[in-house]
Write an enzyme that holds these catalytic residues in place. Sequence first.
Site, PDB file in Angstrom:
ATOM      1  N   ASP A 246       1.028  -1.060  -0.181  1.00  0.00           N
ATOM      2  CA  ASP A 246      -0.171   0.084  -0.101  1.00  0.00           C
ATOM      3  C   ASP A 246       0.823   1.380  -0.002  1.00  0.00           C
ATOM      4  O   ASP A 246       2.074   1.041   0.593  1.00  0.00           O
ATOM      5  CB  ASP A 246      -1.024  -0.092   1.431  1.00  0.00           C
ATOM      6  N   GLU A 282       1.580   0.276  -5.077  1.00  0.00           N
ATOM      7  CA  GLU A 282       0.482   0.822  -5.222  1.00  0.00           C
ATOM      8  C   GLU A 282       1.548   2.751  -5.397  1.00  0.00           C
ATOM      9  O   GLU A 282       1.465   3.206  -3.847  1.00  0.00           O
ATOM     10  CB  GLU A 282      -0.339   0.987  -4.390  1.00  0.00           C
TER      11      GLU A 282
END
Length: 544
Positions: A246, A282
């Site tokens: 993330d 990401e």
Amino acid sequence: MSRIIKKLHLCALLPLLALAGCTPADSSAAGGQSAASLVQMVELNKNLETSAADDNYRTVYEVFVYSFCDSDNDGIGDLQGLISKLDYIQDLGFTEIWLMPVCPSQTYHKYDVDDYTAIDPSYGTLDDFDQLIAECNKRNINVITDLVLNHTSDTHPWFVQAWDYLKELPEDWGASAEYCPYFDYYNFSREQLDGYAPLADTNWYYEARFWSEMPDLNLDSENVRKEISEIMKFWLDHGVSGFRLDAVTSYYTGNNEESIEFLKWLVSEGKSMKKDCYFVGEGWTDRSSFAAFYASGIDSMFDFSFANSDGVIAAVLKGADAKAYGQAQVNEQELFSSYSTDYINAPFYTNHDMARSAGYYVNDGGTKVKMSGAMNLLMSGNAFVYYGEELGMKGSGKDENKRAPMYWSADPEAEGMCDGPADMDEVKMVWPPYEEQKDDPLSIYTYYKEAVRIRNAFKAISHGTVTMLDDISDSSICAYTKEYEGQKVLLVFNTKGEAKDVSLSSYSEFNTLKAVLNTNEEEITLKDGSLHMPAFSIAVLTGE
Ligand code: CA
């Protein structure tokens, strides 16, 4: 209830039947068995052979456990519910699952972790997780989990202990990790720096870039890095194949070089524990910025440039030149390989932070929803699909709406149905639920299944290098070859609403129509070197 569903179902067919010259009165005859004869793709593609996935070029299904399938009727999806749907996922052809965070958390989305080595009780137990992995192994499905390392929850014991320490620290004393090791786990300051929030009941501030309840970790800390190693080892020991990372561009906010350095450490640490440990990052930013993260040695970065309502795929389907779709892939190949020759692109079309694609195209009868799904799935790399996109689910506006319950049934009380996030608006679906689409050869579901089948049947499609055929590509046709280990295929896309004939006289080695994706009843044909491409169709050709 069932009459309403039937009516919706028929509405989904009507635009196609109208194109076929059928009047609504003919529609009953076109339904059921005889509709199959309208669809060339089911007939042709069933001859394709799939070889088992044996590397990290896979076809990935992104699952939000909370909204996927509820096994114990408390309205919240759970791991047992997911296990009960593994046959569904396998039958669609997916070979990997990305689990959004499953660790204990205060929020429904769980991107603020309270404990990195446990399962949120509403999702189940570690035993359930082990069972999930065992069931996935039986099906040759890899599992990757979300690893949220930029920040923790402010209720994580690390943060709570550091906070307690600072609360009791006399005003004129200096703070030190010697007295409280967790002081070093976060970025505390006496001054309110940019991106810092005040720490209640103290004169301190702490870095919290996303939200005051998500304090940023100090990734320079040796102790934090030790914790991260142990967390990765824990999940690898439990059988995961890798991690979705993330917010990698936020590791060191505003300093990509330092973020890349940290990522380099993280990736080599993971691969020292498991040689083929897979990492996908990401970095929701422009292409040139996220591409630079390949310098870290990370396997994949999500390809944000093709995703969302303003990405390359949607732009082409909304009117931009078809050839832009192929050219952008060629440009990326050059850019990504300039950082790492081992890169595996991670194409995706939507995810849990984006409006669902069914809302991108108004009144298109589902045609562009289908076509866009295939344009994502036919890209090289490790291709991701967000749950429910294969049904054309809706969901936009606030985040909760993008994470609506998987649409197994139009009856919210049906077995497995979840309640969805508490603050979700009522999300009105335009396309029927799974139980109404599964046997319909014209459904979005069937189309997605065919697109995955094609992807999994040709390594040249999942792994290959793109070469544009500029002489036969234009505003409505995109044509390119893909090559991998001696296998060569020709892909032709008609991205516009009118049929077109494409001359393949310069490419006569591609003499066999191997697979097709149709969005209407008109067939793709190859005759005397001329390829007839109906509106919004895709053809895959090979040599004999
Ligand atoms: Ca449940």
